[in-house]
Scaffold this motif. Structure first.
Motif, PDB file in Angstrom:
ATOM      1  N   THR A  35       0.426   6.772  -4.133  1.00 17.86           N
ATOM      2  CA  THR A  35       1.682   6.280  -4.082  1.00 17.86           C
ATOM      3  C   THR A  35       2.564   7.062  -4.512  1.00 17.86           C
ATOM      4  O   THR A  35       4.075   6.867  -4.433  1.00 17.86           O
ATOM      5  CB  THR A  35       1.916   5.086  -5.268  1.00 17.86           C
ATOM      6  OG1 THR A  35       1.807   5.503  -6.549  1.00 17.86           O
ATOM      7  CG2 THR A  35       1.211   3.828  -4.786  1.00 17.86           C
ATOM      8  N   ILE A 123      11.756   5.155 -15.789  1.00 16.16           N
ATOM      9  CA  ILE A 123      11.928   3.762 -15.168  1.00 16.16           C
ATOM     10  C   ILE A 123      11.722   2.829 -16.291  1.00 16.16           C
ATOM     11  O   ILE A 123      10.768   2.911 -17.041  1.00 16.16           O
ATOM     12  CB  ILE A 123      10.976   3.524 -14.092  1.00 16.16           C
ATOM     13  CG1 ILE A 123      10.919   4.444 -12.927  1.00 16.16           C
ATOM     14  CG2 ILE A 123      10.983   2.046 -13.671  1.00 16.16           C
ATOM     15  CD1 ILE A 123      12.042   4.236 -12.030  1.00 16.16           C
ATOM     16  N   SER A 125      12.438  -1.402 -17.613  1.00  9.26           N
ATOM     17  CA  SER A 125      12.331  -2.816 -17.231  1.00  9.26           C
ATOM     18  C   SER A 125      13.963  -3.157 -18.033  1.00  9.26           C
ATOM     19  O   SER A 125      14.222  -2.668 -19.209  1.00  9.26           O
ATOM     20  CB  SER A 125      11.526  -3.853 -17.975  1.00  9.26           C
ATOM     21  OG  SER A 125      11.628  -3.775 -19.360  1.00  9.26           O
ATOM     22  N   PRO A 179       3.607   0.971 -12.174  1.00 12.54           N
ATOM     23  CA  PRO A 179       4.379  -0.004 -11.660  1.00 12.54           C
ATOM     24  C   PRO A 179       3.802  -1.348 -12.110  1.00 12.54           C
ATOM     25  O   PRO A 179       4.515  -2.228 -12.473  1.00 12.54           O
ATOM     26  CB  PRO A 179       4.560   0.079 -10.251  1.00 12.54           C
ATOM     27  CG  PRO A 179       4.408   1.666  -9.865  1.00 12.54           C
ATOM     28  CD  PRO A 179       3.295   1.831 -11.233  1.00 12.54           C
ATOM     29  N   GLN A 183       5.557  -4.365 -14.496  1.00 14.30           N
ATOM     30  CA  GLN A 183       5.863  -5.692 -13.683  1.00 14.30           C
ATOM     31  C   GLN A 183       5.118  -6.537 -14.511  1.00 14.30           C
ATOM     32  O   GLN A 183       5.596  -7.751 -14.553  1.00 14.30           O
ATOM     33  CB  GLN A 183       5.469  -5.896 -12.281  1.00 14.30           C
ATOM     34  CG  GLN A 183       6.474  -5.026 -11.254  1.00 14.30           C
ATOM     35  CD  GLN A 183       7.909  -5.629 -11.355  1.00 14.30           C
ATOM     36  OE1 GLN A 183       8.030  -6.936 -11.725  1.00 14.30           O
ATOM     37  NE2 GLN A 183       9.065  -4.703 -11.336  1.00 14.30           N
ATOM     38  N   ASN A 200       5.806   4.589  -4.955  1.00 17.53           N
ATOM     39  CA  ASN A 200       5.584   4.212  -6.489  1.00 17.53           C
ATOM     40  C   ASN A 200       6.894   3.599  -7.153  1.00 17.53           C
ATOM     41  O   ASN A 200       6.627   2.419  -7.931  1.00 17.53           O
ATOM     42  CB  ASN A 200       5.145   5.496  -7.365  1.00 17.53           C
ATOM     43  CG  ASN A 200       4.896   5.240  -8.720  1.00 17.53           C
ATOM     44  OD1 ASN A 200       5.634   4.915  -9.562  1.00 17.53           O
ATOM     45  ND2 ASN A 200       3.353   5.116  -9.101  1.00 17.53           N
ATOM     46  N   ILE A 201       7.905   4.423  -6.941  1.00 20.64           N
ATOM     47  CA  ILE A 201       9.281   3.611  -7.540  1.00 20.64           C
ATOM     48  C   ILE A 201       9.524   2.441  -6.714  1.00 20.64           C
ATOM     49  O   ILE A 201      10.195   1.749  -7.342  1.00 20.64           O
ATOM     50  CB  ILE A 201      10.223   4.910  -7.626  1.00 20.64           C
ATOM     51  CG1 ILE A 201       9.665   6.198  -8.551  1.00 20.64           C
ATOM     52  CG2 ILE A 201      11.369   4.469  -8.379  1.00 20.64           C
ATOM     53  CD1 ILE A 201       9.217   6.009  -9.767  1.00 20.64           C
ATOM     54  N   GLU A 203       7.596   0.330  -5.616  1.00 18.32           N
ATOM     55  CA  GLU A 203       6.784  -0.656  -5.869  1.00 18.32           C
ATOM     56  C   GLU A 203       7.436  -1.124  -7.328  1.00 18.32           C
ATOM     57  O   GLU A 203       7.513  -2.375  -7.404  1.00 18.32           O
ATOM     58  CB  GLU A 203       5.462  -0.322  -6.053  1.00 18.32           C
ATOM     59  CG  GLU A 203       4.406  -1.394  -6.840  1.00 18.32           C
ATOM     60  CD  GLU A 203       2.960  -0.766  -6.969  1.00 18.32           C
ATOM     61  OE1 GLU A 203       2.712   0.247  -6.593  1.00 18.32           O
ATOM     62  OE2 GLU A 203       2.151  -1.220  -7.898  1.00 18.32           O
ATOM     63  N   ALA A 204       7.727  -0.162  -8.285  1.00 17.67           N
ATOM     64  CA  ALA A 204       8.197  -0.533  -9.490  1.00 17.67           C
ATOM     65  C   ALA A 204       9.573  -1.276  -9.638  1.00 17.67           C
ATOM     66  O   ALA A 204       9.677  -2.096 -10.317  1.00 17.67           O
ATOM     67  CB  ALA A 204       8.446   0.717 -10.568  1.00 17.67           C
ATOM     68  N   THR A 205      10.311  -0.997  -8.660  1.00 15.05           N
ATOM     69  CA  THR A 205      11.638  -1.641  -8.388  1.00 15.05           C
ATOM     70  C   THR A 205      11.793  -2.835  -7.726  1.00 15.05           C
ATOM     71  O   THR A 205      12.733  -3.550  -7.545  1.00 15.05           O
ATOM     72  CB  THR A 205      12.724  -0.515  -8.044  1.00 15.05           C
ATOM     73  OG1 THR A 205      12.423  -0.161  -6.517  1.00 15.05           O
ATOM     74  CG2 THR A 205      12.854   0.569  -8.940  1.00 15.05           C
ATOM     75  N   VAL A 211      14.235  -3.931 -12.914  1.00 10.10           N
ATOM     76  CA  VAL A 211      14.210  -2.356 -13.364  1.00 10.10           C
ATOM     77  C   VAL A 211      15.221  -1.405 -13.293  1.00 10.10           C
ATOM     78  O   VAL A 211      16.071  -1.527 -12.299  1.00 10.10           O
ATOM     79  CB  VAL A 211      12.813  -1.905 -12.572  1.00 10.10           C
ATOM     80  CG1 VAL A 211      12.930  -0.355 -12.722  1.00 10.10           C
ATOM     81  CG2 VAL A 211      11.607  -2.456 -13.266  1.00 10.10           C
ATOM     82  N   TYR A 241      16.256   3.196  -3.812  1.00  8.75           N
ATOM     83  CA  TYR A 241      15.663   1.900  -4.490  1.00  8.75           C
ATOM     84  C   TYR A 241      17.067   0.766  -4.588  1.00  8.75           C
ATOM     85  O   TYR A 241      17.332   0.541  -5.446  1.00  8.75           O
ATOM     86  CB  TYR A 241      15.242   2.484  -5.770  1.00  8.75           C
ATOM     87  CG  TYR A 241      14.344   3.799  -5.416  1.00  8.75           C
ATOM     88  CD1 TYR A 241      13.127   3.591  -5.023  1.00  8.75           C
ATOM     89  CD2 TYR A 241      14.868   5.043  -5.983  1.00  8.75           C
ATOM     90  CE1 TYR A 241      12.298   4.646  -4.676  1.00  8.75           C
ATOM     91  CE2 TYR A 241      13.959   6.016  -5.692  1.00  8.75           C
ATOM     92  CZ  TYR A 241      12.743   5.927  -5.062  1.00  8.75           C
ATOM     93  OH  TYR A 241      11.807   7.091  -5.002  1.00  8.75           O
TER      94      TYR A 241
END
Ligand code: GLU
Length: 330
Positions: A35, A123, A125, A179, A183, A200-201, A203-205, A211, A241
């Protein structure tokens, strides 16, 4: 594993393909998690080279790995032919610092070229309440897997911001897993040194948990920037993002992705790969948005190890040596 693969391929070709395949050399490029940006970078480079497979007798393949430190070590041991590695890690390996402080300077390391800019990305939460590096105290933080570039970057940033590792609940898992852990509320934050935009970012956001991308700034960071010339100021564009809490661009610290090999890799192979990427730079740049800023000139900056002679042969032909730090031209 690689040897088994090559043997199987050769057996396959003996029965199916023309004899020219016997002259073909397989080269593997070490990248990072799927990712990130290293993995598609290895894919982009191998695609360029494989278009000319017949001419050069080279077939490039890509391996997902733990990242920069792994790639440098694997290139030096001959396990991989090429690796993508952060510019700061190239400097440290060549000079025997950080992960290489016990082994000493890795003088067989050679630089081929630089690629996209990467920024230390933190990153967190929204729920964790973290809005600065200092606020990570007491939180569950993924600081990066051993073998990654980000592990040392996160340690540098934490210590520059007055946060001791003892103040955190640290994890050291691969970026590809971070990520999901964020989550699932198993961690509060993670560090990843990576080019933007990346999956990757995104997905995380993009999940249920809101996030934030945390700025990496402050007096301690200014000192860090002064102390290590391989670190530079960088900005993460918020527009990449849209689902993150941040609406303004985020200030951070950056390095560069670079392409490395061992001095023992043949000049012909390094020449072919360098030539294909530079001669077709416009097509190459279309393969990932993180390459938008690439120029022939800036792809020769941010290097610390001597230039591989195969690459240098191309830079001489293309009149690009003027862009290279003379100390790296041997
Ligand atoms: N910079 C990361 C590392 O060195 C990898 C980033 C990526 O895969 O794009 O481990």
């Amino acid at each position: 594993m690689k040897r088994l693969f090559i043997t199987l391929c050769l057996i396959f070709f003996v029965f199916t393909a023309e004899s020219t395949v016997f002259g073909r050399t397989y080269v593997t490029i070490g990248t990072g998690g799927v990712t990130g940006v290293y993995y598609p970078t290895g894919g982009a480079i191998s695609r360029m080279v494989n278009k000319k497979s017949k001419e050069y007798g080279i077939k490039a393949t890509v391996e997902s790995t733990g990242g920069s430190v792994y790639n440098i070590n694997a290139v030096l041991s001959g396990e991989l032919e090429f690796g993508v590695a952060q510019s700061d890690r190239q400097y440290q390996a060549y000079n025997g610092l950080a992960e290489w402080s016990d082994k000493g300077p890795q003088k067989d390391l050679r630089a081929v070229f630089s690629i996209h800019p990467e920024s230390i990305t933190l990153i967190a939460s929204q729920k964790s309440g973290v809005k600065s590096v200092a606020a990570l105290k007491g939180k569950r933080v993924n600081i990066g897997n051993p073998g990654s570039g980000q592990l040392q970057n996160s340690k540098d940033v934490l210590s520059a911001s007055g946060v001791s590792l003892n103040n955190l609940h640290t994890e050291q898992v691969k970026a590809v897993e971070a990520p999901g852990l964020l989550q699932d509320e198993k961690i509060d934050a993670f560090f990843y040194t990576v080019g933007h935009p990346n999956g990757n970012i995104k997905e995380a956001t993009s999940g249920r948990i809101k996030v934030r991308i945390i700025p990496i700034t402050g007096p301690g960071i200014d000192v860090l920037l002064k102390k290590h010339s391989y670190y530079a100021k960088a900005v993460i564009p918020a527009k990449f993002y849209p689902n993150a809490v941040d609406k303004d661009d985020i200030d951070s610290v950056g390095v560069k992705a670079t392409f490395v090999a061992s001095k023992n890799l043949s000049d012909e192979i390094v020449y072919a790969v360098t030539k294909e990427v530079f001669d077709n730079l416009d097509s190459f740049k279309k393969l990932h948005p993180a390459y938008a800023v690439l120029t022939r000139e800036n792809m020769l900056q941010g290097l610390s190890a001597p230039i591989h002679p195969g690459a240098l042969k191309y830079y001489k032909e293309a009149d690009l040596v003027k862009y290279i730090n003379p100390a790296l031209v041997q």
